[in-house]
Design an enzyme around this catalytic site. Structure first.
Site, PDB file in Angstrom:
ATOM      1  N   HIS A 187       0.824  -1.205   0.000  1.00 30.47           N
ATOM      2  CA  HIS A 187       0.000   0.000   0.000  1.00 30.47           C
ATOM      3  C   HIS A 187       0.859   1.255   0.000  1.00 30.47           C
ATOM      4  CE1 HIS A 187      -3.263   2.562   2.125  1.00 30.47           C
ATOM      5  NE2 HIS A 187      -3.387   2.629   0.815  1.00 30.47           N
ATOM      6  N   TYR A 226       5.628  14.285 -22.195  1.00 31.70           N
ATOM      7  CA  TYR A 226       4.878  14.252 -20.932  1.00 31.70           C
ATOM      8  C   TYR A 226       3.950  13.044 -20.807  1.00 31.70           C
ATOM      9  CZ  TYR A 226       6.561  19.042 -21.029  1.00 31.70           C
ATOM     10  OH  TYR A 226       7.352  20.149 -21.123  1.00 31.70           O
TER      11      TYR A 226
END
Length: 131
Positions: free
Chosen positions: A20, A120
């Site tokens: 996590h 990008y």
């Protein structure tokens, strides 16, 4: 043989070991990879493999809690993520300046380099939990 779509052994092993909040970056061919994160270099030639194909395979196996993309890829003046981010739903990525995105990469567990040559075309994926 695995049943899921992701066949790359190293990438599959990485995702299986993520916890996590761990960060996985999928980047275009030009995104600099700092020392530290594991480098998984998939780039063969310009455009191979495509960013979208790698993202799709990763998303089939990784529970994503949040995502970050470069502001420069977002809709000007509106801060909306680019259309390719629809693949991340229901997660809506945060748009940050490209310089900040590169700084965030320092905390990545791994960075995956694709053959994508679109400026990008990078995403930071933070692992979630399935329960």
């Amino acid at each position: 043989m695995k049943r899921g779509p992701l066949l790359h052994a190293e990438l599959s092993r990485l995702i299986a070991g993520m916890g996590h909040g761990d960060l996985l970056v999928i980047g275009d061919a030009g995104l600099p990879i700092p020392a530290g994160p594991l480098r998984i270099d998939l780039a063969v030639t310009r455009g191979v493999p495509r960013f979208a194909d790698v993202l799709q395979a990763v998303l089939a196996e990784l529970q994503v809690e949040r995502a970050v993309v470069a502001q420069e890829a977002c809709t000007p003046g509106q801060g909306r993520p680019p259309p390719w981010c629809d693949a991340l739903q229901p997660v809506v990525p945060q748009c940050v300046p490209h310089a900040q995105l590169k700084q965030l990469c320092l905390g990545a567990k791994a960075m995956v380099r694709t053959g994508e040559c679109t400026p990008y075309m990078n995403v930071l994926l933070y692992a979630g939990v399935v329960f």
